[in-house]
Write an enzyme that holds these catalytic residues in place. Structure first.
Site, PDB file in Angstrom:
ATOM      1  CG  ASN A   1      -8.568  -0.862  11.961  1.00  0.00           C
ATOM      2  OD1 ASN A   1      -7.572  -1.472  11.171  1.00  0.00           O
ATOM      3  ND2 ASN A   1      -9.310   0.340  11.300  1.00  0.00           N
TER       4      ASN A   1
ATOM      5  CG  ASP B   1      -0.332  -0.815   2.474  1.00  0.00           C
ATOM      6  OD1 ASP B   1       1.177  -0.570   2.552  1.00  0.00           O
ATOM      7  OD2 ASP B   1      -0.849  -0.733   3.416  1.00  0.00           O
TER       8      ASP B   1
ATOM      9  CD  GLU C   1      -8.867   1.486   7.775  1.00  0.00           C
ATOM     10  OE1 GLU C   1      -8.873   0.447   8.507  1.00  0.00           O
ATOM     11  OE2 GLU C   1      -8.679   2.542   7.963  1.00  0.00           O
TER      12      GLU C   1
ATOM     13  CG  HIS D   1      -5.576  -2.110   8.794  1.00  0.00           C
ATOM     14  ND1 HIS D   1      -5.487  -0.633   9.128  1.00  0.00           N
ATOM     15  CD2 HIS D   1      -4.429  -1.785   8.773  1.00  0.00           C
ATOM     16  CE1 HIS D   1      -4.669   0.054   8.966  1.00  0.00           C
ATOM     17  NE2 HIS D   1      -4.042  -0.658   9.303  1.00  0.00           N
TER      18      HIS D   1
HETATM   19  C1  GLP Z   1      -0.029   0.708   8.432  1.00  0.00           C
HETATM   20  C2  GLP Z   1       0.194  -0.629   7.175  1.00  0.00           C
HETATM   21  C3  GLP Z   1      -0.313  -1.975   6.932  1.00  0.00           C
HETATM   22  C4  GLP Z   1       0.299  -2.536   8.990  1.00  0.00           C
HETATM   23  C5  GLP Z   1      -0.850  -1.449   9.929  1.00  0.00           C
HETATM   24  C6  GLP Z   1       0.287  -1.887  11.722  1.00  0.00           C
HETATM   25  O1  GLP Z   1      -1.620   1.342   9.054  1.00  0.00           O
HETATM   26  N1  GLP Z   1      -0.803  -0.175   6.660  1.00  0.00           N
HETATM   27  O2  GLP Z   1       0.497  -2.563   6.344  1.00  0.00           O
HETATM   28  O3  GLP Z   1       0.379  -3.341   9.061  1.00  0.00           O
HETATM   29  O4  GLP Z   1       0.119   0.361   9.605  1.00  0.00           O
HETATM   30  O5  GLP Z   1       1.582  -1.065  11.567  1.00  0.00           O
HETATM   31  P1  GLP Z   1       2.222  -1.563  13.093  1.00  0.00           P
HETATM   32  O6  GLP Z   1       3.282  -2.820  12.033  1.00  0.00           O
HETATM   33  O7  GLP Z   1       3.147  -0.243  12.654  1.00  0.00           O
HETATM   34  O8  GLP Z   1       1.854  -1.721  14.101  1.00  0.00           O
END
Ligand code: GLP
Length: 242
Positions: free
Chosen positions: A137, A67, A144, A139
């Site tokens: 959440n 993404d 989402e 995702h």
């Molecule tokens: C972002 C990314 C996700 C990732 C998520 C969790 O929103 N788009 O790909 O898994 O954050 O991030 P973290 O690993 O910092 O908790």
């Protein structure tokens, strides 16, 4: 589904990296799906070390990222393109042309989504490994929770909870982009193997829902239950409710 509970972040990073190192040794021209966020940084550090030690090479590897924020150019320090250069690409021997990340600053976002969907569909047999984290959440990528999920790469409006969670990386919550381009569920589930990394107590409840709760678009990560080859590395805190 194979679950490995790890002692801590370092242990999780090492064990998850081992999945990639094994693949890179077996198939030096593999295709990897990569992820951003704080969870995979330690894993990338282990991969960098493996390259520096001469154990593996990225010379023939191709990568696709999950993404990107809409509105950030690749040189913005919070763009995922920048993150990938900082945390992996600049430190391994991957040719620049072998990395693909959906652009968040394309003049025509819909056209960029179509390009990325086609690029993913052209990977023979799907990504050898798709790495993912999990949002608070539920995702994955930026898919989402919603009444319906999209199969293909698309622009998604970020939920208030995601904007809040990611605000820690920006000067203020107002600077967090409101939307992102993300690989859709088909793009993620097309991978031959999915490696999920989860760290910290903040992920404990959602990880339980994702792995053992009902399969629902309101917890996009719950769709992983439908995939035949998911490998999860969770540290003790993230695994506390499993
Ligand atoms: C972002 C990314 C996700 C990732 C998520 C969790 O929103 N788009 O790909 O898994 O954050 O991030 P973290 O690993 O910092 O908790």
């Amino acid at each position: 589904m194979r679950l490995t509970i790890c002692n801590d972040y370092q242990d999780m990073s090492q064990k998850a990296a081992a999945e990639f190192i094994e693949l890179l040794k077996e198939k030096p021209d593999c295709t990897l799906g990569l992820a951003t966020g704080s969870s995979p940084i330690g894993l990338y550090q282990n991969l960098i070390k493996a390259v520096q030690d001469g154990a593996v090479s990225f010379a023939k590897v191709k990568t696709y990222n999950l993404d990107e924020y809409v509105g950030l150019t690749a040189d913005h320090d919070q763009s995922y393109a920048y993150f990938m250069r900082q945390n992996l690409f600049d430190h391994v021997d991957i040719p620049a042309g072998n990395t693909d990340i959906p652009s968040g600053s394309a003049p025509d976002t819909a056209a960029e989504c179509r390009r990325y969907t086609a690029a993913l569909a052209a990977i023979p047999g799907g990504q050898d490994i798709q790495l993912i984290g999990i949002g608070n959440n539920g995702h994955i990528g930026f898919n989402e929770p919603d009444v319906a999920l999209s199969a293909d790469t698309h622009e998604v409006t970020l939920s208030p909870s995601t904007i809040e969670a990611n605000a820690r990386f920006f000067a203020s919550v107002a600077e967090v982009p409101k939307s992102a381009v993300t690989m859709g569920m088909r793009g993620i589930l097309a991978a031959k193997k999915i490696v999920l990394v989860a760290t910290g107590s903040g992920k404990a409840a959602i990880l339980k829902q994702a792995l053992y709760g009902p399969i629902t678009t309101q917890v996009p990560a719950s769709l992983l239950q439908l995939h035949p080859n998911v490998v999860i590395f969770a540290d003790r805190d993230a695994a506390a409710e499993l």
